[in-house]
Design an enzyme around this catalytic site. Structure first.
Site, mmCIF file in Angstrom:
data_model
loop_
_atom_site.group_PDB
_atom_site.id
_atom_site.type_symbol
_atom_site.label_atom_id
_atom_site.label_comp_id
_atom_site.label_asym_id
_atom_site.label_seq_id
_atom_site.Cartn_x
_atom_site.Cartn_y
_atom_site.Cartn_z
ATOM 1 N N ASP A 67 0.834 -1.204 0.096
ATOM 2 C CA ASP A 67 0.016 -0.119 -0.131
ATOM 3 C C ASP A 67 0.847 1.223 0.008
ATOM 4 O OD1 ASP A 67 -2.238 -1.564 0.109
ATOM 5 O OD2 ASP A 67 -2.811 -1.305 2.058
ATOM 6 N N TYR A 362 -9.888 -8.619 -5.092
ATOM 7 C CA TYR A 362 -10.780 -7.586 -5.041
ATOM 8 C C TYR A 362 -11.627 -7.576 -6.457
ATOM 9 C CZ TYR A 362 -8.833 -5.271 -1.058
ATOM 10 O OH TYR A 362 -8.410 -4.856 0.354
ATOM 11 N N GLU A 378 -9.153 -8.613 -9.588
ATOM 12 C CA GLU A 378 -7.830 -9.075 -9.413
ATOM 13 C C GLU A 378 -7.819 -10.763 -9.460
ATOM 14 O OE1 GLU A 378 -6.426 -5.342 -6.570
ATOM 15 O OE2 GLU A 378 -7.079 -7.405 -5.611
#
Length: 400
Positions: A67, A362, A378
């Protein structure tokens, strides 16, 4: 240009779903001394602009899968042709204006305002290298609530608008990390725009200031909606739920009498999804649904939810939900159906179909024409973040 088209067998059952790679992880070049450095794409978001017959697929471009290594948003454009195939423009567009200086942009969340024909892309801006863990450790929120707009179906974009002070204000002092979506927002029948969101709050012992309390276990995420009733000119923040509810999406349910209810489906660490209803269009979510039929995967994973009008007499609202179908790991992205969306016991026991067999995470769903759907997901062969792929599909008739 690639193309994708839905497939259905003569008996009405779905064949293997055809997928088109939209973004693909780029491995380091031979001889690259950076070793672990690679271009990765995460956090899919999808919107369909009906007037232009155009799909816009969004993702975060990252230096690695972490992230904290998110860099910027990228977008690809696909046009639906008369043969019901999607032709994708080669290459992606870098959304350089969707940013703040010295911040990284995260969690794309698009919504289309039908009257003004304005596409909003909401997102979170976080100071470079500041992690979610760091915000929890220090019990401070450093994120900014932002958006950009486009009047020409994503060809050009405005500069970033920062709504944090006007919309969240002093409430941000009660939050640790917060984010929107990720995935699509909703415009309700009334015209209200809905951006799903969540924020972590400290729920440990208020008298304890030791390190043991400033950990994830003492912080709980609670979902809420940001909403606008004037075509996105001004925005308000709704009340947070009072049960654990993290990454979320929302959908409008219209009953047989035309009454509107806003539904929320959220990630948790509890082994099941949180489902809740708002009777005031997102100002708060007054009813939490049970019996917690939708399972959560391991420590949790984002999922997508979509309401659509089933062409019956009278027309009925049904819900679709996509999420990894294994309770232990992120594999086999499943599609679930609920024909009685105000009752959570109506979810199918097993996936209606598998959108991707193997590692998957996701996803984001849209309905682009009545009874025709698309998913941006994904997925991969060895791990779930090898690529972000796109598929068109219809529901298998025999299972409806």
């Amino acid at each position: 240009m690639g193309n994708t088209t839905p497939s259905r067998s003569k008996q009405g059952c779905m064949k293997e779903i055809n997928k088109t790679t939209i973004f693909k992880q780029e491995e380091p070049q031979p001889g690259n001394c950076c070793c672990k450095t690679q271009v990765s794409y995460r956090i899919p978001a999808l919107v369909y602009v009906n007037d232009e017959k155009t799909f816009l697929a969004f993702a975060e471009k990252r230096k690695t899968l972490s992230d904290t290594n998110a860099e910027a948003f990228v977008m690809r454009r696909g046009m639906l042709n008369e043969a019901q195939e999607v032709e994708w423009v080669i290459g992606h567009q870098l959304l350089s204006s969707a940013s703040l200086p010295d911040h990284r942009s995260m969690n794309p969340c698009p919504v289309y305002e039908r009257e003004s024909k304005t596409l909003f892309l909401f997102f979170l801006c976080v100071p470079t290298k500041v992690s979610e863990y760091e915000q929890i450790r220090t019990n401070t929120c450093q994120g900014r609530l932002c958006y950009v707009t486009s009047k020409d179906a994503g060809n050009t974009w405005s500069q970033t608008t920062d709504l944090t002070e006007d919309v969240i204000g002093e409430r941000i002092k009660e939050w640790a990390p917060f984010a929107v979506g990720p995935g699509h927002g909703v415009q309700m029948k009334s015209g209200r725009l809905i951006i799903p969101a969540y924020a972590y709050c400290y729920t440990g012992n208020p008298d304890c200031i030791s390190c043991c309390c400033l950990m994830f276990s003492c912080f709980t995420p609670f979902a809420l909606a940001f909403y606008s009733d004037d075509q996105g000119i001004t925005w308000k923040a709704g009340k947070q739920m009072d049960v654990e509810s993290c990454e979320c999406q929302m959908a409008e349910i219209i009953d047989e009498e035309g009454k509107s209810t806003l539904y929320c489906n959220a990630r948790t660490r509890l082994g099941y999804r949180t489902e809740a209803l708002s009777y005031n269009s997102g100002a708060d979510f007054g009813k939490v649904l049970s019996p917690n039929k939708l399972i959560e995967t391991d420590s949790g994973c984002q999922g997508s939810v979509l309401s659509f009008l089933e062409q019956s007499d009278p027309p009925a609202t049904w819900l679709l939900y996509s999420h990894p179908s294994d309770p232990k790991s992120r594999v086999d992205l499943g599609l679930y159906l609920n024909k009685t969306p105000l009752d959570s016991s109506g979810w199918s026991d097993q996936p209606l179909l598998i959108l991707h067999r193997g590692p998957s995470a996701y996803s984001d769903l849209v309905e682009y024409e009545p009874g025709r759907f698309a998913c941006l997901m994904e997925c991969g062969i060895k791990h779930e973040n090898e690529e972000i792929a796109f598929a068109l599909f219809q529901l298998p008739e025999k299972k409806l």
